[in-house]
Write a protein that holds these residues in place. Structure first.
Motif, short mmCIF file in Angstrom:
data_model
loop_
_atom_site.label_atom_id
_atom_site.label_comp_id
_atom_site.label_asym_id
_atom_site.label_seq_id
_atom_site.Cartn_x
_atom_site.Cartn_y
_atom_site.Cartn_z
N ALA A 256 -28.56 27.31 -26.75
CA ALA A 256 -27.13 27.14 -26.91
C ALA A 256 -26.81 28.75 -26.83
CB ALA A 256 -26.34 26.10 -28.27
N PHE A 257 -27.12 29.39 -27.12
CA PHE A 257 -26.62 31.33 -27.37
C PHE A 257 -27.56 32.12 -26.01
CE2 PHE A 257 -24.50 29.21 -30.86
CZ PHE A 257 -23.18 28.96 -30.19
N ASP A 258 -28.00 31.55 -25.44
CA ASP A 258 -28.52 32.21 -24.20
C ASP A 258 -30.26 33.20 -24.72
OD1 ASP A 258 -28.36 33.77 -22.00
OD2 ASP A 258 -27.26 35.10 -23.48
N THR A 259 -31.15 33.07 -25.89
CA THR A 259 -31.77 33.33 -26.76
C THR A 259 -32.99 32.19 -26.50
OG1 THR A 259 -30.06 34.51 -28.11
CG2 THR A 259 -32.81 34.20 -29.02
N PRO A 260 -34.02 32.77 -25.83
CA PRO A 260 -34.83 31.74 -25.62
C PRO A 260 -35.64 31.40 -27.45
CG PRO A 260 -35.16 33.17 -24.56
CD PRO A 260 -33.91 33.96 -24.94
N THR A 261 -36.61 30.31 -27.33
CA THR A 261 -37.27 30.02 -28.71
C THR A 261 -38.64 29.13 -28.95
OG1 THR A 261 -35.66 28.14 -28.79
CG2 THR A 261 -34.85 30.31 -29.86
N VAL A 262 -39.23 29.18 -29.64
CA VAL A 262 -40.53 29.01 -29.14
C VAL A 262 -40.93 28.37 -31.41
CG1 VAL A 262 -42.65 29.20 -29.17
CG2 VAL A 262 -41.38 30.85 -27.18
N THR A 263 -41.36 27.20 -31.08
CA THR A 263 -41.85 26.06 -32.06
C THR A 263 -42.81 26.78 -32.09
OG1 THR A 263 -39.45 25.26 -32.48
CG2 THR A 263 -40.99 24.43 -33.61
N VAL A 264 -43.72 26.36 -32.86
CA VAL A 264 -45.60 25.86 -33.38
C VAL A 264 -45.29 25.67 -34.65
CG1 VAL A 264 -45.70 28.33 -31.86
CG2 VAL A 264 -45.39 28.79 -33.99
N GLN A 265 -46.99 24.91 -34.30
CA GLN A 265 -47.05 24.49 -35.41
C GLN A 265 -48.01 25.59 -36.34
OE1 GLN A 265 -47.41 20.58 -34.98
NE2 GLN A 265 -47.69 21.03 -37.19
N VAL A 266 -47.74 25.48 -37.27
CA VAL A 266 -48.49 26.40 -38.82
C VAL A 266 -48.65 25.95 -40.13
CG1 VAL A 266 -47.74 28.91 -39.67
CG2 VAL A 266 -46.53 28.35 -37.53
N GLN A 267 -50.08 26.37 -40.06
CA GLN A 267 -50.21 25.73 -41.21
C GLN A 267 -49.53 26.41 -41.95
OE1 GLN A 267 -52.32 27.72 -38.71
NE2 GLN A 267 -54.15 28.49 -39.21
N GLU A 268 -49.27 25.54 -43.38
CA GLU A 268 -48.15 25.92 -44.28
C GLU A 268 -48.62 27.10 -44.80
OE1 GLU A 268 -47.44 22.29 -47.01
OE2 GLU A 268 -46.46 23.73 -47.90
N GLU A 269 -49.54 27.97 -45.39
CA GLU A 269 -50.19 28.89 -45.57
C GLU A 269 -49.22 30.26 -44.96
OE1 GLU A 269 -52.65 27.32 -44.94
OE2 GLU A 269 -54.65 28.42 -44.93
N HIS A 270 -48.90 29.51 -43.63
CA HIS A 270 -48.80 31.01 -43.26
C HIS A 270 -47.08 30.64 -42.55
CE1 HIS A 270 -52.77 30.99 -41.70
NE2 HIS A 270 -52.70 32.32 -42.84
N VAL A 271 -46.64 30.38 -43.57
CA VAL A 271 -45.24 29.88 -42.73
C VAL A 271 -44.33 31.03 -43.23
CG1 VAL A 271 -44.89 26.56 -42.64
CG2 VAL A 271 -44.62 27.97 -44.88
N ASN A 272 -44.59 31.32 -44.25
CA ASN A 272 -43.70 32.43 -44.80
C ASN A 272 -44.17 34.08 -44.13
OD1 ASN A 272 -41.64 31.06 -45.53
ND2 ASN A 272 -42.99 30.80 -47.49
N GLU A 273 -45.11 33.86 -43.26
CA GLU A 273 -45.53 35.03 -43.12
C GLU A 273 -45.45 35.10 -41.09
OE1 GLU A 273 -50.34 36.27 -43.30
OE2 GLU A 273 -49.79 34.99 -45.28
N LEU A 274 -45.84 34.16 -40.64
CA LEU A 274 -45.59 33.98 -39.21
C LEU A 274 -44.21 34.85 -38.46
CD1 LEU A 274 -47.63 31.84 -36.94
CD2 LEU A 274 -44.77 31.76 -36.43
N ARG A 275 -44.06 35.43 -37.35
CA ARG A 275 -42.29 35.84 -37.54
C ARG A 275 -42.52 36.13 -35.76
NH1 ARG A 275 -41.56 33.40 -40.91
NH2 ARG A 275 -40.57 32.73 -42.88
N ASN A 276 -44.21 35.83 -35.52
CA ASN A 276 -43.75 36.35 -33.76
C ASN A 276 -45.19 35.93 -33.49
OD1 ASN A 276 -43.34 37.59 -31.30
ND2 ASN A 276 -43.80 39.32 -32.16
N ILE A 277 -45.17 35.90 -31.68
CA ILE A 277 -46.84 35.51 -31.47
C ILE A 277 -47.23 36.30 -30.46
CG2 ILE A 277 -45.95 33.30 -31.57
CD1 ILE A 277 -45.21 32.49 -28.63
N ARG A 278 -47.62 35.91 -29.32
CA ARG A 278 -48.36 36.89 -28.49
C ARG A 278 -48.99 35.91 -27.54
NH1 ARG A 278 -51.53 41.09 -30.37
NH2 ARG A 278 -52.99 40.60 -30.29
N ARG A 279 -48.86 35.75 -26.17
CA ARG A 279 -50.23 34.87 -25.08
C ARG A 279 -51.31 36.25 -25.83
NH1 ARG A 279 -46.80 33.13 -20.40
NH2 ARG A 279 -48.43 31.40 -20.96
N SER A 280 -52.22 34.85 -24.98
CA SER A 280 -53.76 35.44 -25.12
C SER A 280 -54.06 36.14 -24.09
CB SER A 280 -55.02 34.36 -25.92
OG SER A 280 -54.02 32.86 -25.89
N LYS A 281 -52.73 35.02 -23.20
CA LYS A 281 -54.22 35.90 -21.48
C LYS A 281 -55.62 35.16 -20.93
CE LYS A 281 -49.03 37.59 -20.84
NZ LYS A 281 -49.06 38.58 -20.44
#
Ligand SMILES: Cc1cc2nc3c(=O)[nH]c(=O)nc-3n(C[C@H](O)[C@H](O)[C@H](O)COP(=O)(O)OP(=O)(O)OC[C@H]3O[C@@H](n4cnc5c(N)ncnc54)[C@H](O)[C@@H]3O)c2cc1C
Ligand code: SF4
Ligand code: SF4
Lengths: 478, 131
Positions: free
Chosen positions: B106-131
């Motif tokens: 809606a505001f021109d910023t792409p978003t990515v949603t990932v499935q995360v283990q509960e203990e990491h929800v307050n830690e995970l803030r970025n991703i990197r493609r493994s390529k």
């Protein structure tokens, strides 16, 4: 080294043209500058310094320094960072102090044209564009000039979204705001636009003389609004003139306006907003960033901008200064060292980075020279970035017919630049009998918004600096 | 989760939240979320110019997801990517469950949603493609 895939930008295919560099044929894209085309071809040394014959490369990329001067079609001292490449152009590396050619060459200085707009606006960044629109909407005839080939000033390279109030442009990418303003200005029937046109002096009797690469113009406006923006600061260290040391904004121009990578691996110097944002944009352009070195103990930029690059694993090394860059002809390495509380270097703390680009984001200084030349009173105000003109709350300098707006009046942001532009444009129109109560409303509204913007604790210094240079209005205070 | 602790002149998160869940005293205030009102729609993630907002959703039986703003080469749905913390350090491999491109957002910023283990929800803030 063109940027092919970019998550935010697209660089349209344009016609390929050829020009020569030192007799060698080089391909370029129509619509790019000579310096961008040379960079893409891997040529980063553009000239030699006048006396010591040291190689020099691009620095600011917006026409404000002398690092990119080259000989073009026989004419020396051409700023190749703002001069569009043309089919068949002959570009040569400039060495020593070249002789200025006589009139008989392609510099047709004998052609002088006269123009008399009611309002002349120097600089087509957000401040100048907003000033032009406001003055023209009040009924004044406006000429706006900019020495860069594109309108929009620094906005055209801001791929990030701007902060600010959502009832203004907040949340929009800087580039989109700049494009929109540029279109509105170009479409306005009362505004004449001249790009690739520099103001070279503001003289007495309101006459400015302006050059257009082909000809000189004597402009005789009733009011002049100076919105020339800012210049990136150089810092002192050995080899700071080596090709590969750029202003961070210069790097940004290369990659975001012309789609050319500045190099492969960068050391960013300075963790203010500019350094943080450009680091992020380098990552988006797929250029590696080794680290950000910051001399202060704290990160000067916004928390959110720092967080954006931290989560990509880019270290921000505070309490460190650049001690030198090393390389034979261009940057191959940068060395930083830790500094103590009183600024002394702590021995044995050297860290070396193998980089081919060092980008300096060490601050900006207002581009005040035209104002100085025009006799406007200046004052040195560190909180505003350096020398700035004294003015009243309607942006009038001490020379009644000259206004200032935007970064030229003190380093701030695009939002405040646009508000100051609106004030200057509206008051310029009013002062020549155009507009009316609507323009008074514009001024009042813009002042209120400026005050709100500057209210946070982040801006404490700025506010006290402004208090020093803003003298009381000649007319009734708003 | 709004990670915007500094007084900066900015308000799109509050202005655009459809549930009126974000509170900001004035434009220079720091935003807070009323989690009673928040529907997890992620409009704020897309609207924040500072890319400072992330949504954590543990309401589904299938586990938790984290939605991040992501202005880089987008992964594909179902792709395994490397989850990173606030310092860019690897925490775990996670799977992309959905995404919004720049055009969809809606505001021109792409978003990515990932499935995360509960203990990491307050830690995970970025991703990197493994390529
Ligand atoms: C990396 C970076 C990030 C930024 N991020 C933000 C942000 O998130 N939000 C925000 O609000 N602001 C941001 N800014 C600041 C914003 O871009 C500037 O404050 C704004 O562009 C200033 O506008 P201006 O019109 O005063 O100057 P400029 O945009 O610099 O425009 C000045 C123009 O004047 C022209 N000019 C100068 N001298 C002459 C002459 N003699 N003759 C003819 N033309 C001349 C120049 O070519 C230039 O186009 C950022 C700046 C940078 C560098
Ligand atoms: S997720 Fe939606 S409802 Fe919740 S705070 Fe953000 S915008 Fe508001
Ligand atoms: S929109 Fe983002 S940066 Fe702006 S106040 Fe809200 S959380 Fe902070």
């Amino acid at each position: 080294m063109r940027i092919n895939d970019h998550p935010i930008l697209s660089f349209p295919e344009t016609e390929t043209i050829t020009f020569s560099y030192q007799g060698r044929e080089i391909n370029a894209k129509r619509g790019e500058t000579i310096a961008a085309a040379l960079h893409n071809a891997g040529i980063t040394e553009l000239r030699n310094s006048g006396d010591r014959e040291r190689g020099r490369g691009l620095f600011c990329a917006i026409g404000k320094c002398s690092s990119c001067l080259m000989k073009v079609d026989g004419v020396p001292n051409v700023r190749t960072c703002i001069t569009m490449v043309q089919e068949g152009m002959e570009v040569e590396k400039q060495t020593g102090f070249p002789e200025i050619p006589s009139k008989s060459t392609k510099l047709k200085s004998e052609i002088i044209e006269k123009k008399s707009p009611e309002v002349l606006v120097i600089g087509g960044g957000p401040a100048g564009l907003r000033a032009s629109l406001t003055a023209a909407s009040a009924g004044a005839s406006v000429l706006v000039i900019d020495e860069n080939p594109l309108l929009g000033g620094q906005m055209i390279k801001q791929t990030h979204k701007f902060f600010g109030s959502s009832d203004q442009e907040a949340g929009e990418r800087g580039k989109d705001i700049g494009d929109r303003l540029s279109r509105e200005v170009s479409d306005h029937p009362e505004i004449e636009v001249m790009t690739s046109t520099s103001a070279v002096g503001i003289f007495e009797e309101k006459v400015g003389i302006y050059k257009n690469r082909e000809k000189f113009l004597k402009v005789d406006p009733e009011k002049t609004i100076v919105a020339t923006g800012a210049t990136e600061d150089m810092i002192k260290f050995p080899n700071n003139d080596m090709p590969g040391v750029y202003g961070a904004g210069g790097v940004q121009t290369l990659m975001n306006v012309y789609g050319v990578k500045p190099g492969d691996r960068v050391l960013m110097v300075g963790a203010g907003n500019v350094g943080l944002i450009i680091t992020y944009q380098l990552l988006q352009a797929n250029v590696e960033v080794a680290a950000i070195a910051e001399i202060a103990s704290e990160i000067g930029g916004y928390f959110v901008h720092a967080a954006k690059i931290r989560r990509h694993g880019i270290p921000i090394i505070t309490d460190h200064r650049v001690s030198r860059v090393e390389g034979t002809e261009k940057v191959e390495r940068a060395v930083i060292e830790e500094v103590g509380d009183s600024g002394e270097v702590i021995q044995g703390t050297e860290k070396k980075f193998d980089v081919d680009v060092v980008a300096l984001a060490a601050g900006l200084s207002p581009s005040y020279k035209l104002l100085n030349h025009g006799g406007c009173e200046l004052e040195f105000q560190p909180a505003l970035g350096g020398h700035v003109p004294k003015r009243d709350k309607r942006m009038r300098t001490t020379r009644e017919e000259i206004y200032v707006a935007g970064d030229a009046s003190g380093i701030e942001e695009a939002t405040s630049a646009m508000l100051e532009g609106a004030i200057a444009g509206a008051d310029a129109a009013l002062s020549i009998g155009k507009g009316g109560p609507g323009e008074e409303d514009i001024i009042r509204d813009a002042r209120e918004k400026l005050e709100k913007l500057r209210a946070g604790s982040y801006y404490d210094n700025l506010r006290s600096g402004l208090q020093e240079v803003e003298k009381p209005s000649r007319t009734k205070e708003q | 989760m709004i990670e915007c602790p500094q007084e900066i002149p900015c308000d799109p998160c509050q202005a655009n939240c459809p549930a009126g869940a974000i509170d900001l005293e004035d434009i220079n205030g720091t935003p807070t979320v009323d989690f009673e009102k928040c529907t997890g729609c992620s409009v704020c993630v897309e609207s924040c110019p500072g890319l400072a907002i992330f949504t954590v959703d543990c309401s589904s039986e299938k586990g938790c997801t984290v939605t991040i703003p992501y202005e880089f080469d987008l992964p594909e749905v179902g792709e395994e990517v490397i989850g990173l913390n606030r310092k860019g350090e690897e925490i775990s491999r996670v799977t992309v469950t959905s995404l919004k491109t720049k055009g969809d957002s809606a505001f021109d910023t792409p978003t990515v949603t990932v499935q995360v283990q509960e203990e990491h929800v307050n830690e995970l803030r970025n991703i990197r493609r493994s390529k």
